[in-house]
Design a protein around this motif. Structure first.
Motif, short mmCIF file in Angstrom:
data_model
loop_
_atom_site.label_atom_id
_atom_site.label_comp_id
_atom_site.label_asym_id
_atom_site.label_seq_id
_atom_site.Cartn_x
_atom_site.Cartn_y
_atom_site.Cartn_z
N GLY A 224 -28.78 -41.70 -1.20
CA GLY A 224 -28.22 -42.30 -2.40
C GLY A 224 -27.02 -41.57 -2.97
N VAL A 225 -26.64 -40.43 -2.34
CA VAL A 225 -25.53 -39.64 -2.88
C VAL A 225 -24.44 -39.45 -1.84
CG1 VAL A 225 -24.83 -37.48 -3.96
CG2 VAL A 225 -27.10 -38.43 -4.43
N GLY A 226 -24.79 -38.83 -0.71
CA GLY A 226 -23.79 -38.55 0.30
C GLY A 226 -24.32 -37.60 1.35
N TYR A 227 -23.54 -36.55 1.67
CA TYR A 227 -23.91 -35.63 2.73
C TYR A 227 -23.68 -34.18 2.30
CZ TYR A 227 -23.80 -39.78 5.67
OH TYR A 227 -24.02 -41.02 6.20
N LEU A 228 -24.38 -33.26 2.96
CA LEU A 228 -24.26 -31.84 2.69
C LEU A 228 -24.16 -31.09 4.00
CD1 LEU A 228 -26.16 -29.63 0.18
CD2 LEU A 228 -26.39 -29.11 2.61
N PHE A 229 -23.19 -30.18 4.11
CA PHE A 229 -23.08 -29.30 5.28
C PHE A 229 -23.89 -28.05 4.97
CE2 PHE A 229 -21.14 -26.34 8.25
CZ PHE A 229 -21.00 -27.13 9.38
N SER A 230 -25.00 -27.86 5.69
CA SER A 230 -26.02 -26.88 5.29
C SER A 230 -25.74 -25.45 5.73
CB SER A 230 -27.39 -27.32 5.84
OG SER A 230 -27.35 -27.41 7.26
N GLU A 231 -24.81 -25.24 6.68
CA GLU A 231 -24.54 -23.89 7.15
C GLU A 231 -23.51 -23.18 6.28
OE1 GLU A 231 -25.71 -21.99 9.52
OE2 GLU A 231 -27.09 -23.40 10.47
N GLY A 232 -23.59 -21.86 6.23
CA GLY A 232 -22.55 -21.08 5.59
C GLY A 232 -21.31 -21.06 6.48
N VAL A 233 -20.15 -20.97 5.87
CA VAL A 233 -18.88 -21.00 6.60
C VAL A 233 -18.04 -19.79 6.22
CG1 VAL A 233 -16.73 -22.30 6.99
CG2 VAL A 233 -18.91 -23.52 6.68
N THR A 234 -17.47 -19.13 7.22
CA THR A 234 -16.53 -18.05 6.98
C THR A 234 -15.18 -18.46 7.55
OG1 THR A 234 -17.12 -16.93 9.06
CG2 THR A 234 -18.31 -16.29 7.06
N ARG A 235 -14.09 -17.94 6.94
CA ARG A 235 -12.75 -18.29 7.37
C ARG A 235 -12.00 -17.01 7.73
NH1 ARG A 235 -10.90 -23.29 5.70
NH2 ARG A 235 -8.79 -22.49 5.44
#
Length: 236
Positions: A224-235
């Motif tokens: 009912g809302v959308g999506y979530l990327f569950s992993e941590g990300v480093t740049r």
């Protein structure tokens, strides 16, 4: 610099001539084909930087032509069609089309979309930070400069322009719920309207490509809302 080469595949003579003239006036090198057979001959004679492809062609349809094209080529493709149904847009995205423009369209809009797709494909439509940095998550590496996804095993994973843009949005806002409308707004690709299935199709394709064995992709549906990327990300 050499002018980008556009291959226009359109069976309507008047629209073909009008579109060719408009593209030529904006500095593009344009070739035209009336059928799928002529398209293959044109590509055999010389590569194209982008293909504008009508869906409703005599003989082999534009859908089938794109399906065959994607077997060994990632040349950008913009679909044009008098059919504006949701299934056509979804099928186009599933097969790797970069954009979809319904008829009738203005030549200015087509030219703007061609420019946007060419910039995305070349990586020029990115900020300075993205041109020099990479994003890392769970052993994966996404290069913004090369528009390339590398798996934990070191292999390169093929992404369409729309898939790359959508993954980039997730990696810029990890571990945050992003609504479907916001995904469309942030993405550089034209994903369609939030009411259709275009975003869902792209998310499904990304999930398949990011899945490893029994480990699911780190894209979670928030109902009912959308999506979530569950992993941590480093740049870096």
């Amino acid at each position: 610099m050499t002018a980008p080469s556009i291959l226009l595949v359109e069976d309507d003579p008047s629209l073909r001539v009008l579109t060719m003239r408009a593209l030529q006036q904006h500095g593009y090198h344009v070739r035209a084909a009336e059928t799928g057979a002529e398209m293959w001959v044109a590509l055999d004679n010389a590569p194209a930087d982008l293909i504008v492809l009508d869906i409703m062609l005599p003989g082999t349809s534009g859908i089938e032509l794109l399906r065959r094209l994607r077997r060994d080529s990632d040349v950008p493709v913009i679909f044009i069609s008098a059919r504006v149904s949701e299934p056509d847009r979804v099928i186009g995205l599933e097969l790797g089309a970069d954009d979809y423009l319904p008829k009738p369209f203005g030549t200015r809009e087509l030219i703007a979309r061609i420019g946007a797709v060419l910039r995305r494909h070349s990586g020029e439509d990115r900020g300075t930070e993205e041109r020099v940095n990479e994003a890392h998550f769970d052993g994966w590496t996404l290069s913004f400069a090369r528009r390339e996804l590398r798996s934990p095993s070191g292999g390169i994973v093929d992404l369409t322009s729309a898939e790359f843009d959508l993954l980039s949005v997730f990696l810029h806002e990890p571990q945050r719920v992003i609504g479907r409308e916001r995904l469309i707004e942030l993405s550089r690709s034209r994903l369609g309207n939030s009411s259709d299935r275009s975003v869902d199709v792209l998310v499904s394709r990304l999930r398949r490509k990011l899945s490893r064995g029994d480990k699911d992709a780190p894209i979670v549906t928030v109902r009912g809302v959308g999506y979530l990327f569950s992993e941590g990300v480093t740049r870096g």
